[in-house]
Design a protein around this motif. Sequence first.
Motif, mmCIF file in Angstrom:
data_model
loop_
_atom_site.group_PDB
_atom_site.id
_atom_site.type_symbol
_atom_site.label_atom_id
_atom_site.label_comp_id
_atom_site.label_asym_id
_atom_site.label_seq_id
_atom_site.Cartn_x
_atom_site.Cartn_y
_atom_site.Cartn_z
ATOM 1 N N TYR A 279 -8.798 3.918 4.466
ATOM 2 C CA TYR A 279 -9.088 2.707 3.687
ATOM 3 C C TYR A 279 -8.943 1.445 4.545
ATOM 4 O O TYR A 279 -9.670 0.474 4.388
ATOM 5 N N HIS B 32 -2.576 2.456 6.233
ATOM 6 C CA HIS B 32 -3.679 2.444 5.256
ATOM 7 C C HIS B 32 -4.643 3.611 5.444
ATOM 8 O O HIS B 32 -5.485 3.853 4.564
ATOM 9 N N GLU C 228 2.075 2.185 -3.358
ATOM 10 C CA GLU C 228 1.055 2.610 -4.332
ATOM 11 C C GLU C 228 0.458 3.969 -4.010
ATOM 12 O O GLU C 228 0.218 4.792 -4.882
ATOM 13 N N ARG C 229 0.215 4.194 -2.740
ATOM 14 C CA ARG C 229 -0.561 5.359 -2.303
ATOM 15 C C ARG C 229 0.254 6.653 -2.437
ATOM 16 O O ARG C 229 1.362 6.735 -1.909
ATOM 17 N N LYS C 230 -0.330 7.617 -3.144
ATOM 18 C CA LYS C 230 0.376 8.896 -3.326
ATOM 19 C C LYS C 230 -0.317 9.988 -2.532
ATOM 20 O O LYS C 230 -1.548 10.114 -2.581
ATOM 21 N N GLN C 231 0.459 10.772 -1.822
ATOM 22 C CA GLN C 231 -0.037 11.976 -1.141
ATOM 23 C C GLN C 231 1.067 13.026 -1.237
ATOM 24 O O GLN C 231 2.250 12.677 -1.246
ATOM 25 N N THR D 175 4.775 8.868 -3.373
ATOM 26 C CA THR D 175 4.225 7.682 -2.687
ATOM 27 C C THR D 175 4.503 7.851 -1.193
ATOM 28 O O THR D 175 5.556 8.391 -0.805
ATOM 29 N N TYR E 10 0.833 -1.205 0.000
ATOM 30 C CA TYR E 10 0.000 0.000 0.000
ATOM 31 C C TYR E 10 0.874 1.265 0.000
ATOM 32 O O TYR E 10 0.603 2.222 -0.741
#
Length: 379
Positions: free
Chosen positions: A340, A337, A266-269, A273, A263
Amino acid sequence: MSFQLTEEQKMVRLMARDFARKELEPEAAKRDKEEIFPTEVVKKMGRLGLLGMMVPVEYGGVGASTVSYCLALQEIAYSCASTAVTMSVANLSTEPLLKFGNESQKAKYLFGLAQGELLGCFALTEPGAGSDPGSLSTRAENKGDYYLINGTKIFITHGQYADVVNLITRTGQDKGSKGLSAFIVEKGTPGFSIGTREDKMGLRASNTVELIFDHCRVPQKNLLGREGIGFKIAMTALDSGRIGIASQAIGIIRACLDESIRYARERKQFGKTISSFQAIQWMIADMATGLEAANLLTLSAAWKKDHKLPFTKEASMAKLFASELANKSAYLALQIHGGYGYLKDFKIERLYRDARATSIYEGTSEIQRLVIARNLLKD
Ligand code: CAA
């Protein structure tokens, strides 16, 4: 001292991994949601020898080492922690027969347990006797060629599906741990029935029920060992059981770590990432370091058991450390996470609930500390 797995250990781990990813992982969320006990999958596990792994070849088992058992159980737990507790308790239930059963009891039950024709469970806990099993009140009255058993057991893992129960009851007049005895009780024995099925927070695909004994007649030949040693039999079984629960917890930690790494990549903020943020990196580093330590503690306890060395303290240390870390890892993984992770669509939500039981059953973390401290402080 070698930190390398043998070829056999690698093979067992690979077999369990392959089985778990194909047979358990795909439906694990559905089974959790709908509280489905995977009867057919458990039967397959039995046929693969996973439910009585340490039973020697002469009693129909594969005679695997405890180290191999831990490696296999970790893989099952990684995919489905519910099925891992089924596997752990099934293996635990072979221990009393192996260590205290006579030849005819072994011939009658061990082969079936080792080859998956029979599923065993372990009945110790009662409504008024959890951490303190010496206070249990289920009673077996000696009537000559049979015992008459009355009482109720609770929180019994897969009790509804078990063919044989390792039952700990009071027989003598002695109070506390002295007056207890162990019996093998077969499913279908008149006077033995299944009570309430528990609706649990986690491990929802494992079955947890009440067992009721109402004037249940159990043949004298089903007494394990002799009268009065039931507490010792239970504690011996739990020593091994705790290595199993530590392995279950390790499977959960590894799943938390892998889910977090995936995760975070993958997760962009903020345009990157989240794996590039130090806060996330430190959580992942803590989880991975703990995982390594939990694994070493657990495999070392298993190795001691395999080498017939005392391992009570080590099993408690492994269970304490791995189960607390499973809870912490599930917390960190859910944190990574964010929102989510709080949704049922994500595996981490199930891992978070499943982890919680590992620091409670087969002795709470407080009981493990008590066992460890008593071992260190005894004369
Ligand atoms: N192996 C062999 N014998 C043991 C032993 C062990 N590990 N631990 C204790 N004994 C013996 C002692 O030597 C002593 O024998 P003597 O009387 O001959 O000296 C006797 O047992 C009594 O021992 P203690 O005085 O230490 O007993 P205690 O009443 O103080 O209890 C305890 C000790 C460690 C707290 C124990 O009660 C305990 O483990 N409690 C937790 C129970 C538990 O884990 N329940 C889990 C339920 S099963 C479950 O959860 C399965 C599932 O479905 C997932």
